[in-house]
Structures are given as structure tokens and as C-alpha cells.
Design a protein around this motif. Structure first.
Motif, short mmCIF file in Angstrom:
data_model
loop_
_atom_site.label_atom_id
_atom_site.label_comp_id
_atom_site.label_asym_id
_atom_site.label_seq_id
_atom_site.Cartn_x
_atom_site.Cartn_y
_atom_site.Cartn_z
N GLN A 35 32.09 27.47 43.65
CA GLN A 35 33.45 27.91 43.97
C GLN A 35 33.96 28.89 42.92
N LYS A 36 33.73 28.56 41.65
CA LYS A 36 34.21 29.43 40.57
C LYS A 36 33.50 30.78 40.58
N LEU A 37 32.22 30.80 40.93
CA LEU A 37 31.49 32.06 41.01
C LEU A 37 32.07 32.94 42.11
N VAL A 38 32.45 32.34 43.24
CA VAL A 38 33.07 33.10 44.32
C VAL A 38 34.39 33.71 43.86
N VAL A 39 35.20 32.92 43.21
CA VAL A 39 36.51 33.39 42.75
C VAL A 39 36.36 34.53 41.75
N ILE A 40 35.52 34.32 40.74
CA ILE A 40 35.32 35.34 39.71
C ILE A 40 34.81 36.64 40.32
N SER A 41 33.84 36.52 41.20
CA SER A 41 33.22 37.71 41.79
C SER A 41 34.19 38.49 42.66
N SER A 42 34.94 37.78 43.48
CA SER A 42 35.86 38.45 44.39
C SER A 42 37.00 39.14 43.64
N ILE A 215 37.97 30.49 50.32
CA ILE A 215 38.19 30.86 48.92
C ILE A 215 38.55 32.34 48.83
N ILE A 216 37.88 33.18 49.61
CA ILE A 216 38.22 34.61 49.66
C ILE A 216 39.66 34.78 50.12
N ARG A 217 40.08 33.98 51.08
CA ARG A 217 41.46 34.06 51.58
C ARG A 217 42.45 33.78 50.45
N GLN A 218 42.16 32.80 49.61
CA GLN A 218 43.07 32.41 48.54
C GLN A 218 43.00 33.37 47.36
N SER A 219 41.79 33.85 47.04
CA SER A 219 41.63 34.66 45.82
C SER A 219 41.81 36.15 46.05
N THR A 220 41.56 36.61 47.28
CA THR A 220 41.56 38.05 47.53
C THR A 220 42.57 38.47 48.58
N GLY A 221 42.63 37.77 49.71
CA GLY A 221 43.62 38.15 50.71
C GLY A 221 43.22 37.76 52.12
#
Length: 240
Positions: A35-42, A215-221
Motif C-alpha cells: 500500500q505504501k509503495l502505491v502511495v509513494i509512487s503515485s 488507493i489511487i483515488r485517495q492519493s491522486t484523484g
């Protein structure tokens, strides 16, 4: 644990079987490190450095090592460019200094082992790509590979040999980094589709990929997440 399973099941439209096996439960959710890797990367791919600082702080607190985060951010340059990657690394340096000032000693973690092989980088990269996709690289080159042979060589030698062959992150983790970047920058649906297929091939379940979209929805849009969801739906439909 039961509450987590029920919540995930509701989000992804699955049956909340609290008596499911550990293997079934694991298929519902990405690990915390994933999950953290997805957030950091996005966030890095979008260039949101203000949002990246707390995300990096949380990732380090969750147990990701410094070298694991560095590997993810370095890999990003192959998909969203050196400027985004370098700014991400500079932000990580600042976060580490701030944490050190607060008395926190972060675990560095193992560095990538040297690659000792008599095969050419092209052959090694080709073998890795075949393993990721499950499809042998045979026959004449077509499409962009035939139109611009140089980029096909760079892809095999650099991306899949120089980067993916490094052992700090697993193939599944590197693919999560990749789809996070592709979903965040937008406009690259064919590449996102290909890498979502690879995600499934390297063991990431449909439930985990649904969580990736959230996670993309929450971290990116919302826009980026909706587009990623559309591509994921197409990929999953093709598997039926």
C-alpha cells in the motif's frame, strides 16, 4: 482482523466470509508495505512534493526500509522521467534528515546484490520480460519495436535488466510501482493494461488490484482512479 476482512469485502463487492482461509483473506488486501509503495509512487509521479513528505514519513514508520523506498523512486524515472524521480529522492533525503533530528534511526535495509552473469543485458532483460508476461519473445518485431528498434533494445537492456533484475523489490512490488505511475500520469491506457496483466501474472489478485485503484483515488484523484478502474475492468473481463 474480522472487521478488516468485512470492510474490504464491502469495498470490493465480495462476500465477507470471516471464516475464510488465511490464503483467501490475503487475496483481499495488499500488504501494508505494498500500500505504501502505491502511495509513494503515485504521489511522486504527480510531482506533489507537499503530499509526498507525510507519505514518506508514514512509509518509513510502517517498516519500509530506506533502500526499498529509494529503489521504488529510482524506478519511477523510467516511467515519468528523471525530474520527478530526482525530486522524489530529494524529498526523501529531507524527510530522513527531519526524522533523524527527531531521534529516529531508520533502517537502511539491504542494497541490491551485484549481477554476475555471462549473458548480455539484452538476453537477461528479454528473459525477465518473458517471465513477467508469461509470453515468449519470439517472431519478428512489430509495432513500435519495429518502427524504432532502439527503444526496444533500451527497454530490454535497461528497464528489465538494469532495473527489474535488482533484488531489493520483488517483481510484484515493482509492478505495483509501475501501475501506480501509469495510473497517475494518465493517457497511457495500453501500457497500464499490459502491466495490470503482468500484475495478475506475478501473483497480485483481482482484489488487490481493486484496492490499488482505491488507493489511487485517495492519493491522486477521482479522475485517475476512474480511468484506472475502467482499464482494470477490461483486463478482468478478458480473463473470464
Amino acid at each position: 482482523m474480522k472487521k478488516v476482512i468485512i470492510a474490504l469485502a464491502m469495498v470490493f463487492g465480495l462476500s465477507p466470509d470471516i471464516n475464510a482461509s488465511e490464503e483467501q483473506k490475503d487475496s483481499l488486501a495488499l500488504t501494508l508495505r505494498q500500500q505504501k509503495l502505491v502511495v509513494i509512487s503515485s504521489i511522486t509521479a504527480k510531482g506533489n512534493l507537499d503530499g509526498l513528505k507525510p507519505a514518506l514519513d508514514a512509509a518509513l514508520t510502517s517498516g519500509l526500509t530506506v533502500n526499498e523506498i529509494k529503489e521504488a523512486i529510482v524506478q519511477l524515472y523510467a516511467y515519468c522521467g528523471f525530474p520527478r524521480s530526482i525530486r522524489g529522492l530529494q524529498t526523501l533525503m529531507g524527510v530522513l534528515e527531519e526524522r533523524k533530528a527527531r531521534g529516529i534511526t531508520d533502517k537502511q535495509g539491504p542494497v541490491a546484490k551485484p549481477i554476475n552473469s555471462g549473458r548480455s543485458k539484452y538476453d537477461r532483460g528479454k528473459a525477465i520480460l518473458e517471465k513477467l508476461t508469461g509470453v515468449p519473445e519470439t517472431g519478428p518485431k512489430t509495432g513500435y519495436a519495429a518502427f524504432a528498434p532502439e527503444i526496444e533494445i533500451f527497454l530490454k537492456e535497461h528497464l528489465f535488466a538494469d532495473i527489474f533484475e535488482r533484488d531489493v523489490l520483488t517483481y510484484a512490488e515493482r509492478e505495483l510501482v509501475t501501475v501506480s505511475v501509469l495510473a497517475s500520469i494518465g493517457g497511457v491506457a495500453p501500457m497500464l493494461r499490459s502491466h495490470l496483466n503482468i500484475c495478475l501474472n506475478v501473483g497480485l489478485s483481482s482484489g488487490k488490484l481493486q484496492q490499488f485503484v482505491e488507493i489511487i483515488r485517495q492519493s491522486t484523484g477521482t479522475k485517475e482512479a476512474d480511468e484506472a478502474q475502467h482499464v482494470l475492468n477490461e483486463v478482468l473481463k478478458s480473463k473470464k
